[in-house]
Motif scaffolding. Structure first.
Motif, PDB file in Angstrom:
ATOM      1  N   THR A   1       0.825  -1.127  -0.090  1.00  0.00           N
ATOM      2  CA  THR A   1       0.052  -0.029   0.009  1.00  0.00           C
ATOM      3  C   THR A   1       0.939   1.032   0.199  1.00  0.00           C
ATOM      4  OG1 THR A   1      -1.807  -1.106   1.136  1.00  0.00           O
ATOM      5  CG2 THR A   1      -1.837   1.229   1.225  1.00  0.00           C
ATOM      6  N   LEU A   2       0.523   2.196  -0.799  1.00  0.00           N
ATOM      7  CA  LEU A   2       1.124   3.513  -0.959  1.00  0.00           C
ATOM      8  C   LEU A   2       0.212   4.506  -0.863  1.00  0.00           C
ATOM      9  CD1 LEU A   2       3.688   5.277  -1.358  1.00  0.00           C
ATOM     10  CD2 LEU A   2       3.372   4.928  -3.925  1.00  0.00           C
ATOM     11  N   ARG A   3       0.488   5.450   0.111  1.00  0.00           N
ATOM     12  CA  ARG A   3      -0.508   6.608   0.176  1.00  0.00           C
ATOM     13  C   ARG A   3       0.320   7.747  -0.241  1.00  0.00           C
ATOM     14  NH1 ARG A   3      -1.676   3.412   4.633  1.00  0.00           N
ATOM     15  NH2 ARG A   3      -3.490   2.717   4.837  1.00  0.00           N
ATOM     16  N   LEU A   4      -0.374   8.577  -1.088  1.00  0.00           N
ATOM     17  CA  LEU A   4       0.375   9.864  -2.007  1.00  0.00           C
ATOM     18  C   LEU A   4      -0.302  10.986  -1.256  1.00  0.00           C
ATOM     19  CD1 LEU A   4       0.817   8.793  -5.608  1.00  0.00           C
ATOM     20  CD2 LEU A   4       2.767   8.626  -3.612  1.00  0.00           C
ATOM     21  N   ALA A   5       0.276  11.859  -0.891  1.00  0.00           N
ATOM     22  CA  ALA A   5       0.271  13.252  -0.545  1.00  0.00           C
ATOM     23  C   ALA A   5       0.638  14.271  -1.416  1.00  0.00           C
ATOM     24  CB  ALA A   5      -0.021  13.484   0.996  1.00  0.00           C
TER      25      ALA A   5
ATOM     26  N   THR B   1       4.722  32.256  -7.427  1.00  0.00           N
ATOM     27  CA  THR B   1       4.455  32.830  -6.138  1.00  0.00           C
ATOM     28  C   THR B   1       4.534  31.781  -4.776  1.00  0.00           C
ATOM     29  OG1 THR B   1       2.054  32.181  -6.358  1.00  0.00           O
ATOM     30  CG2 THR B   1       2.792  34.109  -7.573  1.00  0.00           C
ATOM     31  N   CYS B   2       4.514  30.500  -5.253  1.00  0.00           N
ATOM     32  CA  CYS B   2       4.335  29.817  -4.144  1.00  0.00           C
ATOM     33  C   CYS B   2       3.414  29.444  -3.667  1.00  0.00           C
ATOM     34  CB  CYS B   2       5.606  29.945  -3.059  1.00  0.00           C
ATOM     35  SG  CYS B   2       7.209  29.785  -3.548  1.00  0.00           S
ATOM     36  N   ALA B   3       2.094  30.030  -3.921  1.00  0.00           N
ATOM     37  CA  ALA B   3       0.954  29.969  -3.355  1.00  0.00           C
ATOM     38  C   ALA B   3       0.288  28.520  -3.931  1.00  0.00           C
ATOM     39  CB  ALA B   3      -0.157  31.059  -4.097  1.00  0.00           C
ATOM     40  N   PRO B   4      -0.426  27.953  -2.949  1.00  0.00           N
ATOM     41  CA  PRO B   4      -1.367  26.861  -3.378  1.00  0.00           C
ATOM     42  C   PRO B   4      -2.110  27.114  -4.573  1.00  0.00           C
ATOM     43  CG  PRO B   4      -2.049  27.534  -1.387  1.00  0.00           C
ATOM     44  CD  PRO B   4      -1.003  28.396  -1.583  1.00  0.00           C
ATOM     45  N   LEU B   5      -2.535  25.992  -5.300  1.00  0.00           N
ATOM     46  CA  LEU B   5      -3.240  25.966  -6.536  1.00  0.00           C
ATOM     47  C   LEU B   5      -4.404  25.133  -6.112  1.00  0.00           C
ATOM     48  CD1 LEU B   5      -0.951  25.734  -9.718  1.00  0.00           C
ATOM     49  CD2 LEU B   5      -2.209  27.658  -8.769  1.00  0.00           C
ATOM     50  N   PRO B   6      -5.570  25.953  -5.730  1.00  0.00           N
ATOM     51  CA  PRO B   6      -6.687  25.107  -5.451  1.00  0.00           C
ATOM     52  C   PRO B   6      -7.730  24.742  -6.708  1.00  0.00           C
ATOM     53  CG  PRO B   6      -7.190  27.406  -5.147  1.00  0.00           C
ATOM     54  CD  PRO B   6      -5.724  27.463  -5.465  1.00  0.00           C
ATOM     55  N   ASN B   7      -8.619  24.006  -6.502  1.00  0.00           N
ATOM     56  CA  ASN B   7      -9.112  23.413  -7.758  1.00  0.00           C
ATOM     57  C   ASN B   7      -8.620  22.834  -8.887  1.00  0.00           C
ATOM     58  OD1 ASN B   7     -11.618  23.888  -6.424  1.00  0.00           O
ATOM     59  ND2 ASN B   7     -11.152  25.903  -6.774  1.00  0.00           N
ATOM     60  N   ALA B   8      -7.268  22.580  -9.028  1.00  0.00           N
ATOM     61  CA  ALA B   8      -6.495  21.946 -10.092  1.00  0.00           C
ATOM     62  C   ALA B   8      -7.033  20.258 -10.015  1.00  0.00           C
ATOM     63  CB  ALA B   8      -5.086  22.276  -9.822  1.00  0.00           C
ATOM     64  N   VAL B   9      -6.712  19.883 -11.139  1.00  0.00           N
ATOM     65  CA  VAL B   9      -7.080  18.578 -11.615  1.00  0.00           C
ATOM     66  C   VAL B   9      -5.815  17.686 -11.281  1.00  0.00           C
ATOM     67  CG1 VAL B   9      -8.270  16.497 -12.551  1.00  0.00           C
ATOM     68  CG2 VAL B   9      -9.293  18.551 -12.347  1.00  0.00           C
ATOM     69  N   VAL B  10      -5.422  16.799 -10.470  1.00  0.00           N
ATOM     70  CA  VAL B  10      -4.181  15.951 -10.562  1.00  0.00           C
ATOM     71  C   VAL B  10      -4.596  14.672 -10.909  1.00  0.00           C
ATOM     72  CG1 VAL B  10      -2.163  15.421  -9.266  1.00  0.00           C
ATOM     73  CG2 VAL B  10      -3.107  17.482  -8.791  1.00  0.00           C
ATOM     74  N   GLU B  11      -3.974  14.206 -11.937  1.00  0.00           N
ATOM     75  CA  GLU B  11      -4.130  12.826 -12.332  1.00  0.00           C
ATOM     76  C   GLU B  11      -2.940  11.948 -12.081  1.00  0.00           C
ATOM     77  OE1 GLU B  11      -6.508  11.688 -16.269  1.00  0.00           O
ATOM     78  OE2 GLU B  11      -5.854  13.477 -16.621  1.00  0.00           O
ATOM     79  N   ILE B  12      -2.839  10.820 -11.675  1.00  0.00           N
ATOM     80  CA  ILE B  12      -1.899   9.944 -11.676  1.00  0.00           C
ATOM     81  C   ILE B  12      -2.118   8.520 -12.224  1.00  0.00           C
ATOM     82  CG2 ILE B  12      -1.069  10.946  -9.436  1.00  0.00           C
ATOM     83  CD1 ILE B  12      -1.861   8.214  -8.099  1.00  0.00           C
ATOM     84  N   TRP B  13      -1.034   7.794 -12.905  1.00  0.00           N
ATOM     85  CA  TRP B  13      -1.512   6.537 -13.468  1.00  0.00           C
ATOM     86  C   TRP B  13       0.228   5.721 -13.655  1.00  0.00           C
ATOM     87  CZ3 TRP B  13      -0.817  10.981 -16.113  1.00  0.00           C
ATOM     88  CH2 TRP B  13       0.039  10.885 -17.242  1.00  0.00           C
ATOM     89  N   HIS B  14      -0.035   4.458 -13.168  1.00  0.00           N
ATOM     90  CA  HIS B  14       1.485   3.882 -13.385  1.00  0.00           C
ATOM     91  C   HIS B  14       0.990   2.286 -13.625  1.00  0.00           C
ATOM     92  CE1 HIS B  14       0.587   2.080  -8.974  1.00  0.00           C
ATOM     93  NE2 HIS B  14       0.099   3.204  -9.008  1.00  0.00           N
TER      94      HIS B  14
ATOM     95  N   VAL C   1      -9.172  16.614  -7.163  1.00  0.00           N
ATOM     96  CA  VAL C   1      -8.989  18.052  -7.329  1.00  0.00           C
ATOM     97  C   VAL C   1      -8.513  18.438  -6.259  1.00  0.00           C
ATOM     98  CG1 VAL C   1     -10.632  19.953  -7.576  1.00  0.00           C
ATOM     99  CG2 VAL C   1     -11.135  17.934  -8.525  1.00  0.00           C
ATOM    100  N   THR C   2      -7.632  19.225  -6.147  1.00  0.00           N
ATOM    101  CA  THR C   2      -6.880  20.003  -5.088  1.00  0.00           C
ATOM    102  C   THR C   2      -7.886  20.841  -4.087  1.00  0.00           C
ATOM    103  OG1 THR C   2      -6.200  21.806  -6.336  1.00  0.00           O
ATOM    104  CG2 THR C   2      -4.657  19.988  -6.238  1.00  0.00           C
ATOM    105  N   SER C   3      -7.468  20.760  -2.823  1.00  0.00           N
ATOM    106  CA  SER C   3      -8.062  21.494  -1.699  1.00  0.00           C
ATOM    107  C   SER C   3      -7.542  22.619  -1.857  1.00  0.00           C
ATOM    108  CB  SER C   3      -8.106  20.979  -0.467  1.00  0.00           C
ATOM    109  OG  SER C   3      -6.321  21.269  -0.288  1.00  0.00           O
TER     110      SER C   3
END
Length: 224
Positions: free
Chosen positions: A38-42, A50-63, A122-124
């Motif tokens: 098991t691998l939990r990813l954060a 700006t180093c500001a967080p990007l909310p409401n971005a969609v992050v896809e992963i696949w492997h 979707v990012t918080s």
């Protein structure tokens, strides 16, 4: 963990590889029936300027799974049992039947109905997404990796990969189901895409591992 897992420096762009397509799976747990550690990813997505967080971005992963197979492309990937993944195009070229583009390679048209080890979140407000998956397997010609794609609005703003310390890879691969496969031929220091900044910050847990990384994207695409 995020304080030790990246900075505001723009995350390196890589090819998306030959096995990306929109799996239409918005979910945190992407394991389905795939066995493995098991691998939990954060993952925290922020603006590289700006180093500001990007909310409401969609992050896809696949492997790939423990046998080196990609869902939706099992016939093409075949576990990488000899040379580059079967069906992979020449470097930089699109796979036959692909549509769309990201980092110079076309999207794949799936050839089976499997969708394991693919998903999107979707990012918080803090720019964070979390996934539960399994430690990826390997195939010939590449080190162990997870693909990641970040969308802001309708734009693909970052295509990159997540990688692992080789001591951890060795420890995980000593156990089932990974130990049944031998002959791994490519490690981090031999991989053409590997960069230290792609390494996940990983901690061991009682039931698996937790990996974290900050992804710094460039939404206005001005190269900073």
């Amino acid at each position: 963990m995020f304080s030790e897992a990246g900075t505001c420096t723009l995350t390196p762009e890589t090819t998306q590889g030959p096995y990306y397509f929109d799996a239409d799976k918005v979910r945190a747990d992407i394991r389905e029936d795939r066995p493995g550690t098991t691998l939990r990813l954060a993952l925290k997505v922020q603006d590289s300027e700006t180093c500001a967080p990007l909310p409401n971005a969609v992050v896809e992963i696949w492997h790939c799974d423990a046998n080196g197979l990609y869902s939706g492309a099992e016939a093409q990937s075949t576990g990488g049992t000899g040379g580059p993944p079967a069906g992979a195009p020449p470097a930089g070229g699109p796979p036959p039947g692909g549509t769309g583009t990201s980092a110079g390679m076309a999207d794949l048209t799936p050839t089976d109905d499997q969708r394991y080890l693919r998903g999107a979140q979707v990012t918080s407000a803090a720019g964070i997404v979390e996934f539960t998956t399994v430690w990826p397997g390997w195939y010939r010609g590449r080190t162990v990796h997870i693909h990641v794609l970040v969308h802001v609005g309708n734009e693909r703003v970052l295509t990159s990969q997540l990688m692992f310390d080789e001591a951890l890879n060795s420890a995980v691969f000593a156990d089932a189901p990974y130990a049944a496969r031998t002959g791994r031929d490519t490690f981090n220091d031999e991989d053409t895409l590997f960069e230290d900044s792609m390494l996940l910050k990983v901690t061991r847990q009682a039931d698996g591992c937790l990996g974290a990384l900050v992804l710094a994207a460039d939404p206005d695409r001005n190269g900073r």
